[in-house]
Every structure is written in C-alpha cells, then in structure tokens.
Design a protein around this motif. Structure first.
Motif, PDB file in Angstrom:
ATOM      1  N   ALA A  76     -12.079 -18.034   0.570  1.00  0.00           N
ATOM      2  CA  ALA A  76     -11.939 -17.099  -0.552  1.00  0.00           C
ATOM      3  C   ALA A  76     -10.679 -17.455  -1.337  1.00  0.00           C
ATOM      4  CB  ALA A  76     -11.842 -15.665  -0.027  1.00  0.00           C
ATOM      5  N   PHE A  77     -10.804 -17.472  -2.662  1.00  0.00           N
ATOM      6  CA  PHE A  77      -9.675 -17.748  -3.549  1.00  0.00           C
ATOM      7  C   PHE A  77      -9.447 -16.523  -4.432  1.00  0.00           C
ATOM      8  CE2 PHE A  77     -11.187 -21.859  -2.312  1.00  0.00           C
ATOM      9  CZ  PHE A  77     -10.121 -22.749  -2.430  1.00  0.00           C
ATOM     10  N   MET A  78      -8.383 -15.757  -4.130  1.00  0.00           N
ATOM     11  CA  MET A  78      -8.015 -14.658  -5.009  1.00  0.00           C
ATOM     12  C   MET A  78      -7.042 -15.195  -6.058  1.00  0.00           C
ATOM     13  SD  MET A  78      -5.902 -11.094  -4.366  1.00  0.00           S
ATOM     14  CE  MET A  78      -7.084 -10.340  -3.249  1.00  0.00           C
ATOM     15  N   PRO A  79      -7.395 -15.134  -7.348  1.00  0.00           N
ATOM     16  CA  PRO A  79      -6.519 -15.686  -8.385  1.00  0.00           C
ATOM     17  C   PRO A  79      -5.119 -15.081  -8.340  1.00  0.00           C
ATOM     18  CG  PRO A  79      -8.662 -15.116  -9.295  1.00  0.00           C
ATOM     19  CD  PRO A  79      -8.631 -14.560  -7.902  1.00  0.00           C
ATOM     20  N   GLU A  80      -4.137 -15.895  -8.706  1.00  0.00           N
ATOM     21  CA  GLU A  80      -2.756 -15.426  -8.703  1.00  0.00           C
ATOM     22  C   GLU A  80      -2.595 -14.162  -9.539  1.00  0.00           C
ATOM     23  OE1 GLU A  80       1.744 -16.962  -9.934  1.00  0.00           O
ATOM     24  OE2 GLU A  80      -0.021 -18.190 -10.378  1.00  0.00           O
ATOM     25  N   ALA A  81      -3.299 -14.084 -10.651  1.00  0.00           N
ATOM     26  CA  ALA A  81      -3.180 -12.901 -11.515  1.00  0.00           C
ATOM     27  C   ALA A  81      -3.614 -11.633 -10.790  1.00  0.00           C
ATOM     28  CB  ALA A  81      -4.019 -13.098 -12.780  1.00  0.00           C
ATOM     29  N   SER A  82      -4.686 -11.715 -10.003  1.00  0.00           N
ATOM     30  CA  SER A  82      -5.152 -10.549  -9.241  1.00  0.00           C
ATOM     31  C   SER A  82      -4.173 -10.211  -8.124  1.00  0.00           C
ATOM     32  CB  SER A  82      -6.540 -10.834  -8.660  1.00  0.00           C
ATOM     33  OG  SER A  82      -7.488 -11.064  -9.678  1.00  0.00           O
ATOM     34  N   PHE A  83      -3.651 -11.236  -7.469  1.00  0.00           N
ATOM     35  CA  PHE A  83      -2.663 -11.047  -6.409  1.00  0.00           C
ATOM     36  C   PHE A  83      -1.436 -10.316  -6.948  1.00  0.00           C
ATOM     37  CE2 PHE A  83       1.061 -12.615  -4.078  1.00  0.00           C
ATOM     38  CZ  PHE A  83       0.698 -12.389  -2.761  1.00  0.00           C
ATOM     39  N   ARG A  84      -0.928 -10.765  -8.091  1.00  0.00           N
ATOM     40  CA  ARG A  84       0.261 -10.135  -8.670  1.00  0.00           C
ATOM     41  C   ARG A  84      -0.052  -8.744  -9.222  1.00  0.00           C
ATOM     42  NH1 ARG A  84       4.514 -13.284  -8.445  1.00  0.00           N
ATOM     43  NH2 ARG A  84       4.230 -15.545  -8.221  1.00  0.00           N
ATOM     44  N   TRP A  85      -1.262  -8.529  -9.680  1.00  0.00           N
ATOM     45  CA  TRP A  85      -1.656  -7.188 -10.127  1.00  0.00           C
ATOM     46  C   TRP A  85      -1.616  -6.206  -8.956  1.00  0.00           C
ATOM     47  CZ3 TRP A  85      -6.206  -4.379  -8.885  1.00  0.00           C
ATOM     48  CH2 TRP A  85      -6.359  -3.180  -9.609  1.00  0.00           C
ATOM     49  N   LEU A  86      -2.091  -6.638  -7.785  1.00  0.00           N
ATOM     50  CA  LEU A  86      -2.013  -5.786  -6.602  1.00  0.00           C
ATOM     51  C   LEU A  86      -0.556  -5.497  -6.227  1.00  0.00           C
ATOM     52  CD1 LEU A  86      -4.795  -7.120  -4.197  1.00  0.00           C
ATOM     53  CD2 LEU A  86      -4.677  -4.864  -5.260  1.00  0.00           C
ATOM     54  N   LEU A  87       0.296  -6.518  -6.336  1.00  0.00           N
ATOM     55  CA  LEU A  87       1.715  -6.310  -6.063  1.00  0.00           C
ATOM     56  C   LEU A  87       2.307  -5.235  -6.969  1.00  0.00           C
ATOM     57  CD1 LEU A  87       3.212  -9.909  -5.607  1.00  0.00           C
ATOM     58  CD2 LEU A  87       3.054  -8.122  -3.876  1.00  0.00           C
ATOM     59  N   ASP A  88       1.878  -5.238  -8.218  1.00  0.00           N
ATOM     60  CA  ASP A  88       2.436  -4.305  -9.205  1.00  0.00           C
ATOM     61  C   ASP A  88       1.856  -2.901  -9.093  1.00  0.00           C
ATOM     62  OD1 ASP A  88       3.992  -6.322 -10.264  1.00  0.00           O
ATOM     63  OD2 ASP A  88       2.582  -6.816 -11.869  1.00  0.00           O
ATOM     64  N   THR A  89       0.694  -2.744  -8.484  1.00  0.00           N
ATOM     65  CA  THR A  89      -0.011  -1.460  -8.538  1.00  0.00           C
ATOM     66  C   THR A  89      -0.266  -0.812  -7.188  1.00  0.00           C
ATOM     67  OG1 THR A  89      -2.167  -2.589  -8.538  1.00  0.00           O
ATOM     68  CG2 THR A  89      -1.177  -2.104 -10.689  1.00  0.00           C
ATOM     69  N   SER A  90      -0.077  -1.541  -6.078  1.00  0.00           N
ATOM     70  CA  SER A  90      -0.474  -1.007  -4.770  1.00  0.00           C
ATOM     71  C   SER A  90       0.676  -1.045  -3.772  1.00  0.00           C
ATOM     72  CB  SER A  90      -1.666  -1.789  -4.210  1.00  0.00           C
ATOM     73  OG  SER A  90      -1.974  -1.362  -2.898  1.00  0.00           O
ATOM     74  N   ILE A  91       1.195   0.120  -3.419  1.00  0.00           N
ATOM     75  CA  ILE A  91       2.215   0.198  -2.378  1.00  0.00           C
ATOM     76  C   ILE A  91       1.657  -0.245  -1.019  1.00  0.00           C
ATOM     77  CG2 ILE A  91       3.684   1.784  -1.055  1.00  0.00           C
ATOM     78  CD1 ILE A  91       4.174   3.308  -3.646  1.00  0.00           C
ATOM     79  N   PRO A  92       0.446   0.173  -0.616  1.00  0.00           N
ATOM     80  CA  PRO A  92      -0.105  -0.302   0.658  1.00  0.00           C
ATOM     81  C   PRO A  92      -0.218  -1.827   0.726  1.00  0.00           C
ATOM     82  CG  PRO A  92      -1.337   1.600  -0.094  1.00  0.00           C
ATOM     83  CD  PRO A  92      -0.423   1.219  -1.213  1.00  0.00           C
ATOM     84  N   PHE A  93      -0.579  -2.464  -0.381  1.00  0.00           N
ATOM     85  CA  PHE A  93      -0.677  -3.925  -0.373  1.00  0.00           C
ATOM     86  C   PHE A  93       0.704  -4.546  -0.162  1.00  0.00           C
ATOM     87  CE2 PHE A  93      -1.004  -8.112  -2.511  1.00  0.00           C
ATOM     88  CZ  PHE A  93      -2.010  -8.662  -1.736  1.00  0.00           C
ATOM     89  N   ASN A  94       1.737  -3.980  -0.779  1.00  0.00           N
ATOM     90  CA  ASN A  94       3.091  -4.480  -0.582  1.00  0.00           C
ATOM     91  C   ASN A  94       3.533  -4.322   0.868  1.00  0.00           C
ATOM     92  OD1 ASN A  94       4.849  -5.199  -3.225  1.00  0.00           O
ATOM     93  ND2 ASN A  94       3.194  -3.802  -3.775  1.00  0.00           N
ATOM     94  N   ARG A  95       3.183  -3.199   1.479  1.00  0.00           N
ATOM     95  CA  ARG A  95       3.520  -3.003   2.892  1.00  0.00           C
ATOM     96  C   ARG A  95       2.814  -4.043   3.762  1.00  0.00           C
ATOM     97  NH1 ARG A  95       2.555   3.426   2.499  1.00  0.00           N
ATOM     98  NH2 ARG A  95       4.655   4.076   1.827  1.00  0.00           N
TER      99      ARG A  95
END
Length: 224
Positions: free
Chosen positions: A105-124
């Motif tokens: 699976a390849f999650m694009p960098e843009a989607s990865f960084r969007w999750l970083l910016d919008t999801s506290i659980p993902f950052n944890r």
C-alpha cells in the motif's frame, strides 16, 4: 491473500479516525504488487508515500559499493513503515526489496501530512511507532555485537511479532531460512542449526517454509 481493507481494519491508527477521514485516505492509497526479489523503492528515490505491507514480506537493506549487504529490518504483512523518511522529506537512504511476492500500500505524502495536521490519534500512533522502531534498531545493534548466532536468530524472529509495528495475532509466519538469515545476519546453514536449537528449547515449531512461535517471551530473552 489479504486486501487493503483487511489491513486497514487491522491497523491501530484507523480505529479512532472518523469515517470521513478514513474514507478520504482509503481512496488516496494506491496498491501495487511486486514479485519476489523486486525492488519496491531504491536508495535515492524521493519519499513520496508512506508504505504498508498488505501481504508478503519485505526487507529494508543497504548495499555498500563493495557489495556488502546489511539488512535493517524485515516488514511482514500488517506493518506500516518509512514514516521517518516521509517526515524528513528526504530521499530514501536504503533499498526496500520484496523477499517474496508482496502486495504494498502506498499512502501519498499529501494524505500522510493531512492526517498529521488533522488527527491527534494519528499523531499519537506515529509517536509510538517511531519509539518502537528506534528501540528495534538499538536492539539490533546490541544483538549483532553481543549475541551468538542462535540468539540473533531468536531476536530476528521475535522482532517480526512486535504487536505495535506488526499488529497480527497469528503466531505463524511464512519465512524461509534464507530470508531469516538476511534478518539475523547469518548463513542459511547457520539459521538451520539455530532453528533446531530453538525448536528443542520449545520456543518454536518449524515446518517447511513456516515457523510457529510457541513462546514469544522466551524468544525475546533467549541467550541472555
């Protein structure tokens, strides 16, 4: 053969995402298949995606100009990796190679960084992921310098069952002695001897191309 949806259901970082967020990243993820021996990413390639092993087994390794190879980690099905490289925004400093036929699976960098910016659980999740990965690499250096081959093989096997990095409760893993040798820094013949020792100790059961872990804690402490 696992699917992307199977892997997402297994991944701990998806469990606290709202349905809208999960659907957005699910749509963005590309899935590619690689034959055994194929290079998934090469040293120097741009880190344009976060990677996950849907099915199969891959290795992260580097090759010196003189042809000496070192394997840093094996990533079994269920594992996500390369988050550090994507976060730094630098090219890959290693090769990623399929040890057997694999689905990635390849999650694009843009989607990865969007999750970083919008999801506290993902950052944890990422904080724990990076901490686990750091511990794994420190342990690898320690084991390579201090442990005998039998214990290195035990640790290499145990590392494939890290519950955070590879959240799969199945105690079985399809892995050849040659593949395990890459991970443990040992020859296939030496791995064969080590597997016999670990089997006699009641820690694993070995079948053709398949290892069943009977005592994970024992593997982690073997040789200490």
């Amino acid at each position: 053969m696992r699917t992307l949806d199977d892997m997402l259901a297994l991944s701990s970082w998806t469990r606290e995402l709202p349905t809208e967020q999960l659907n957005r990243v699910r749509t963005a993820i590309a899935v590619r298949k690689f034959e055994a021996g194929a290079c998934i990413c090469r040293k120097g390639d741009p880190a344009s995606a976060w990677l996950g092993v849907i099915d199969g087994l891959v290795k992260i390794h580097s090759l010196s100009p003189a042809g000496k190879s070192v394997t840093f980690a094996g990533i079994p099905a269920g594992g996500w990796f390369a988050e550090g490289t994507v976060l730094r925004g630098l090219p890959f400093k290693y090769d990623i190679v399929a040890l057997r036929d694999s689905c990635i699976a390849f999650m694009p960098e843009a989607s990865f960084r969007w999750l970083l910016d919008t999801s506290i659980p993902f950052n944890r999740f990422l904080l724990k992921q990076l901490n686990e990965r750091l511990g794994q690499f420190i342990g690898m250096v320690e084991h390579d310098r201090l442990l005998e081959p039998d214990a290195r093989v035990a640790r290499a096997l145990a590392a494939l069952f890290n519950p955070h990095l590879y959240p799969d409760s199945d105690p079985h893993i399809q892995i050849s002695q040659e593949e395990l040798g890459y991970l443990a820094g040992a020859s296939r013949q030496r791995v064969n001897r080590a597997l016999q020792v670990l089997g006699k100790a009641g820690l694993i059961k070995v079948d053709y191309g398949l290892v069943t872990v009977l005592d994970l804690n024992g593997l982690q402490k073997f040789g200490v």
